[in-house]
Design an enzyme around this catalytic site. Sequence first.
Site, PDB file in Angstrom:
ATOM      1  N   ARG A 196      35.149  38.976  38.629  1.00  0.00           N
ATOM      2  CA  ARG A 196      35.835  38.356  39.770  1.00  0.00           C
ATOM      3  C   ARG A 196      35.328  36.943  40.040  1.00  0.00           C
ATOM      4  O   ARG A 196      36.095  36.081  40.468  1.00  0.00           O
ATOM      5  CB  ARG A 196      35.671  39.238  41.013  1.00  0.00           C
ATOM      6  CG  ARG A 196      36.519  40.502  40.951  1.00  0.00           C
ATOM      7  CD  ARG A 196      36.309  41.380  42.160  1.00  0.00           C
ATOM      8  NE  ARG A 196      37.222  42.509  42.140  1.00  0.00           N
ATOM      9  CZ  ARG A 196      37.167  43.544  42.983  1.00  0.00           C
ATOM     10  NH1 ARG A 196      36.225  43.569  43.910  1.00  0.00           N
ATOM     11  NH2 ARG A 196      38.036  44.524  42.901  1.00  0.00           N
ATOM     12  N   LYS A 210      46.819  63.672  42.017  1.00  0.00           N
ATOM     13  CA  LYS A 210      47.581  64.310  43.091  1.00  0.00           C
ATOM     14  C   LYS A 210      48.877  63.575  43.413  1.00  0.00           C
ATOM     15  O   LYS A 210      48.902  62.354  43.529  1.00  0.00           O
ATOM     16  CB  LYS A 210      46.724  64.378  44.362  1.00  0.00           C
ATOM     17  CG  LYS A 210      45.505  65.279  44.242  1.00  0.00           C
ATOM     18  CD  LYS A 210      44.742  65.333  45.567  1.00  0.00           C
ATOM     19  CE  LYS A 210      43.551  66.285  45.487  1.00  0.00           C
ATOM     20  NZ  LYS A 210      42.820  66.348  46.777  1.00  0.00           N
ATOM     21  N   GLY A 237      42.353  51.056  38.460  1.00  0.00           N
ATOM     22  CA  GLY A 237      41.103  51.092  37.716  1.00  0.00           C
ATOM     23  C   GLY A 237      41.149  51.890  36.427  1.00  0.00           C
ATOM     24  O   GLY A 237      40.699  51.421  35.365  1.00  0.00           O
ATOM     25  N   GLY A 265      44.379  48.507  45.672  1.00  0.00           N
ATOM     26  CA  GLY A 265      45.189  48.916  46.819  1.00  0.00           C
ATOM     27  C   GLY A 265      46.416  48.059  46.992  1.00  0.00           C
ATOM     28  O   GLY A 265      47.499  48.554  47.338  1.00  0.00           O
TER      29      GLY A 265
END
Length: 396
Positions: free
Chosen positions: A41, A198, A351, A374
């Site tokens: 980053r 999920k 990820g 996110g």
Amino acid sequence: MQFLRFSDVCASGFARDKRVFIRADLNVPQNDAGEITEDTRIRASIPAIQMALDAGAAVMVTSHLGRPVEGEFKSEDSLAPVAARMGELMGRSIPVVANWVDGVTVEPGQLVMLENCRLNVGEKKNKPELAAKLGKLCDIFVHDAFGTAHRAEGSTYGIAETAPIACAGPLLAAEMDAIGKALAAPKRPLIAIVAGSKVSTKLTILQALAKNVDGLIVGGGIANTFMLAAGLKIGKSLAEPDLVGEATAVIEAMKARGAAVPIPTDVVTAKTFSPDAEATVKAATDVADDDLILDIGPETAALLAEQLKQAGTVVWNGPVGVFEFAAFENGTKVIAQAIAESSAFSIAGGGDTLAAIAKYGIEKDVGYISTGGGAFLEVLEGKTLPAFEVLARRAA
């Protein structure tokens, strides 16, 4: 989406002698000794900073780091190690400025790092009084942190509203361009791969994509729930039986549009979840009560690969099997290779997806690799990210 690009501001000569405030994403991992263990980053943030310096600007850069308590400075929350590493990479000394909200002294050609922005009281809730002060610090605000684009905080949103000029840095602009190309105006067929453990964590993404994509490939535990919805037995595999109704609704929504959710025709099973478990390829109709489904089978993988090779656009979020275990990596490997070989524009994020891309060495063959976890997921949900909204509004 229309927005102002920092590259255009610099090219026009407007940035010369101006105060430029760059919001970067420098939230890098550190060990217990406070040493940076991975600096991707930091490296990715340098082009925007160098662009500003080359344009003759007085440059301030800041970021969040960790989860500090507002107003309570602790040494482990400091950006000092980040400034040191960035200085090494850029071949210059980068001073770290604390308590900077009420004013910063910085001259053209100089670069300073403003201490962890999440230490500022009112940052996370974007308090108006903080936003007003941030906007007065600069002539040009540059948002270059896609990983925070889904958060309306002081240093990501408030300052974009109050600064004289607000624009997108090269990293954020690339994300905005790629997302627009993949979702706003995609070349068809548009195929999305959504995988994970999920359905519940990605239900809104599945529902949003079902309204837009031509094919929706599901994998992992999500695929197991869809297999239940298709009337298949999955043994003791990870699934969410209480969400079969939602999975069925997604299948029906796709079908109503002439699109499809391919259900695996064969799977790779094991009796235990372990790297050395014996792998058995079975027809999807032959799964035993004590079986764990850990990957899609070779027949399914080949069919999906063919579909991906014919796509115009591919959106990829999640491996389709337990690719960390050699015996259960074939499905993800085949799909990765198909994306690499396809002429489609591809965008990948998340990820585990990035880990799979790295494992199979296809980084150069993916159209765009998203840096925001996110934020990328919220885009797939069909949400307009706060950073996108405010930059588009300021450019109008």
